[in-house]
Design a protein around this motif. Structure first.
Motif, PDB file in Angstrom:
ATOM      1  N   THR A 287      33.244 123.887  58.922  1.00  0.00           N
ATOM      2  CA  THR A 287      32.844 124.564  60.068  1.00  0.00           C
ATOM      3  C   THR A 287      32.747 126.077  59.422  1.00  0.00           C
ATOM      4  O   THR A 287      31.782 126.816  59.496  1.00  0.00           O
ATOM      5  CB  THR A 287      33.717 124.578  61.166  1.00  0.00           C
ATOM      6  N   GLU A 288      33.993 126.582  58.508  1.00  0.00           N
ATOM      7  CA  GLU A 288      33.794 127.998  58.362  1.00  0.00           C
ATOM      8  C   GLU A 288      33.091 128.198  57.153  1.00  0.00           C
ATOM      9  O   GLU A 288      32.197 129.135  57.146  1.00  0.00           O
ATOM     10  CB  GLU A 288      35.362 128.034  57.665  1.00  0.00           C
ATOM     11  N   LEU A 289      32.525 127.324  56.249  1.00  0.00           N
ATOM     12  CA  LEU A 289      31.610 127.210  55.250  1.00  0.00           C
ATOM     13  C   LEU A 289      30.245 127.376  55.967  1.00  0.00           C
ATOM     14  O   LEU A 289      29.397 127.963  55.158  1.00  0.00           O
ATOM     15  CB  LEU A 289      31.906 126.122  54.016  1.00  0.00           C
TER      16      LEU A 289
ATOM     17  N   LYS B 148      29.498 128.335  58.875  1.00  0.00           N
ATOM     18  CA  LYS B 148      29.132 129.706  59.398  1.00  0.00           C
ATOM     19  C   LYS B 148      28.873 130.542  58.439  1.00  0.00           C
ATOM     20  O   LYS B 148      27.916 131.502  58.820  1.00  0.00           O
ATOM     21  CB  LYS B 148      30.558 130.108  59.930  1.00  0.00           C
ATOM     22  N   ASN B 149      29.532 130.570  57.462  1.00  0.00           N
ATOM     23  CA  ASN B 149      29.206 131.751  56.330  1.00  0.00           C
ATOM     24  C   ASN B 149      27.773 131.568  55.766  1.00  0.00           C
ATOM     25  O   ASN B 149      26.920 132.297  55.866  1.00  0.00           O
ATOM     26  CB  ASN B 149      30.120 131.489  55.008  1.00  0.00           C
ATOM     27  N   ALA B 150      27.206 130.150  55.452  1.00  0.00           N
ATOM     28  CA  ALA B 150      25.996 129.942  55.046  1.00  0.00           C
ATOM     29  C   ALA B 150      24.921 130.248  56.028  1.00  0.00           C
ATOM     30  O   ALA B 150      23.763 130.934  55.871  1.00  0.00           O
ATOM     31  CB  ALA B 150      25.999 128.454  54.579  1.00  0.00           C
TER      32      ALA B 150
ATOM     33  N   TYR C  55      39.044 135.144  57.862  1.00  0.00           N
ATOM     34  CA  TYR C  55      39.990 133.979  57.906  1.00  0.00           C
ATOM     35  C   TYR C  55      39.262 132.815  57.294  1.00  0.00           C
ATOM     36  O   TYR C  55      39.993 131.852  56.785  1.00  0.00           O
ATOM     37  CB  TYR C  55      40.841 133.597  58.830  1.00  0.00           C
ATOM     38  N   GLY C  56      37.928 132.797  57.246  1.00  0.00           N
ATOM     39  CA  GLY C  56      37.199 131.293  56.799  1.00  0.00           C
ATOM     40  C   GLY C  56      37.593 131.011  55.500  1.00  0.00           C
ATOM     41  O   GLY C  56      38.197 129.825  55.357  1.00  0.00           O
ATOM     42  N   LEU C  57      37.452 131.688  54.518  1.00  0.00           N
ATOM     43  CA  LEU C  57      37.503 131.247  53.192  1.00  0.00           C
ATOM     44  C   LEU C  57      38.958 131.093  52.843  1.00  0.00           C
ATOM     45  O   LEU C  57      39.099 130.199  52.275  1.00  0.00           O
ATOM     46  CB  LEU C  57      36.881 132.258  52.108  1.00  0.00           C
TER      47      LEU C  57
HETATM   48 MG    MG Z   1      33.235 133.040  57.392  1.00  0.00          MG
END
Ligand code: MG
Ligand code: ADP
Ligand code: K
Length: 474
Positions: free
Chosen positions: A279-281, A283-285, A434-436
């Protein structure tokens, strides 16, 4: 406007996933909340010092699956409860001490001190149980209530700590915050895993369990929180929907995802961990792709299993964590680290890491490739710091208005990410920062890693390596 589909991972994530809906209505669950203030004793400083001086049990994956495949017998459940009880008090005491070692003015922040008192509360609830054995079914049920309470009490920890450290940012630097959070949140992953494993084993061993699963197949592949037949492609598809809706809500468009490699690959892993990371990766992409106006370009996800014999042949070769660090440090030897049979590290580097079973499935590398313009050299050194973000509202509006995005990291955006519905930044596309770092903490927990490689001006490749958490005999 699109309805936001809530990710599976929000609050009580494991419980929701591991315990069927009806199980959550069982007396153990509904009473848990009311029990929390009842059977507690006050923890003294002496208790904390004594418990924190005990060695931390080096948890192994074998510990998580050693009680057997559900449904467990009564005696197996009692063993699981006693094992859980033997581990948790020392772990909680260690966390309390580490919070107390923060600068006084930081611990005095209402949010940080809230987390401190949550730990004191949990330890107080556990103390009456410590140093005795759970010998009856009734005690096991009560103990499970205590575990449910513990998991629930700490479910908002991340957003509360994030807020606390933002408010205290005058008094503690980003590197110190990252050092504290890295240790604290990694420890929390382990503590929750132990508590949630017992909860999941308990509920999947109840007589009414069978009727609540949709399919028999689902029934047979889980051992507590571990899915022995987890298909990463399925998690990616689920996360694509969740993140796609968030993206559409924020920007009005969403890029699409193409999955290639070996989408049928499955391995034994903890689904909610994988779900958090993906999910976090994504979101970033998604954010990078849309903000650079490239939403017509697909985000390419390649599922590349490691060769079957890569663990056995390895010796003590460099692992994914090393690979991640090497890439961070500009080492260009990615091909040999990530794409070949070079194994993921087999030796845990900290107490918090769970050691895999002797017979490991080698695992998988998932590459997430976007055309979102990459990461600029001035941003790149900071991406692993908790709270570091380039997301801000101005940037969004200026990008949408065709202006040039401004890079900054005002705490207000992180605060609004925390305040968003769902807390923990789960329902925001970005902004908490905080994602990465937290994604990497989850990946490294089982000996995997995350490596980010940016082609500035073009796009970003993220390599998520995960080892199988063990070949579990049927
Ligand atoms: Mg992020
Ligand atoms: P957040 O997404 O809340 O900002 P993260 O830790 O997930 O926090 O990411 C930190 C920063 O790293 C982002 O703000 C962004 O600047 C950069 N970043 C991460 N992934 C990408 C990507 N795929 N493309 C461009 N920049 C990225
Ligand atoms: K960050």
């Amino acid at each position: 406007m699109a309805q936001v589909q809530r990710p599976l991972i929000i609050q009580s994530q494991f419980i929701r996933l591991c315990c069927p809906r009806n199980a959550r209505k069982t007396p153990a669950f509904s009473r848990a909340r009311h029990h929390q203030r009842l059977h507690t004793s006050t923890v003294t400083d002496n208790d904390i010092v004594r418990l924190a001086s005990l060695p931390l049990h080096p948890l192994t994956l074998a510990d998580l699956v050693k009680h057997g495949r559900p449904p467990l017998t009564t005696s197996q459940l009692l063993t699981s409860a006693n094992f859980t009880l033997s581990i948790l008090p020392a772990r909680l005491a260690h966390r309390i001490q580490s919070l107390r070692n923060l600068p006084f003015i930081v611990v005095s922040n209402p949010n940080i001190s809230k987390i401190h008192s949550n730990y004191i509360h949990s330890l107080s609830t556990l103390l009456p149980w410590a140093e005795r054995e759970i010998t009856t079914v009734e005690e096991e049920v009560k103990f499970t209530e205590v575990m449910a309470d513990l998991v629930q009490t700490h479910s908002n920890t991340i957003s509360i700590l994030a807020r606390g450290f933002l408010e205290a940012r005058k008094y503690i630097g980003p590197k110190d915050v990252t050092r504290f959070l890295d240790e604290h949140l990694r420890a929390r992953i382990g503590t929750r895993l132990i508590a949630e494993q017992h909860l999941a084993l308990h509920f999947s061993s109840q007589p009414h369990h069978d009727v609540m699963h949709d399919t028999e197949e689902e029934d047979s592949s889980f051992i507590g929180v571990i899915d022995t037949k987890l298909r990463p492609a399925k998690i990616v598809q689920h996360c694509e929907n969740v993140v796609g809706e968030l993206c559409e809500l924020r920007y009005g468009v969403r890029p699409h995802v193409v999955i290639n490699g070996e989408p049928d690959y499955s391995f034994a892993h903890v689904p909610v961990h994988l779900e958090y990371i993906i999910t976090e990766l994504l979101k970033n992409a998604f954010r990078a792709t849309v903000e650079s106006g490239m939403e017509r370009e697909p985000i390419e996800i390649t599922i590349a299993p490691l060769p079957e014999d890569s663990i056995e042949n390895n010796g003590t070769g460099s692992g994914a964590q090393d690979a991640a660090r090497d890439i961070d440090q500009g080492n260009t030897d990615i091909a040999s680290r990530v794409f070949t049979s070079k194994p993921i590290s087999t030796s845990p580097s900290s107490d918090e890491q769970i050691r895999p079973l002797a017979h490991c499935t080698p695992g998988v590398t998932i590459r997430i490739r976007d055309r979102g313009g990459g990461i600029s050299p001035d941003v790149y050194p900071h991406i692993w710091d908790y709270s570091f973000t380039t997301f801000n509202e101005d940037q969004v509006s200026s990008t949408l208005a065709g202006g040039s995005p401004s890079k900054s990291g005002s705490g207000m955006d992180a605060l609004s990410a925390i305040s968003g519905a769902g807390g923990d930044g789960v329902n925001s596309l970005a902004g908490l920062g905080y994602g990465l770092p937290l994604g990497r903490a989850y990946a490294e927990y089982f000996g995997g890693g995350i490596a980010v490689q940016s082609l500035w001006g073009w796009g970003t490749d993220v390599y998520l390596s995960l080892r199988g958490v063990g070949k579990i005999d049927d």
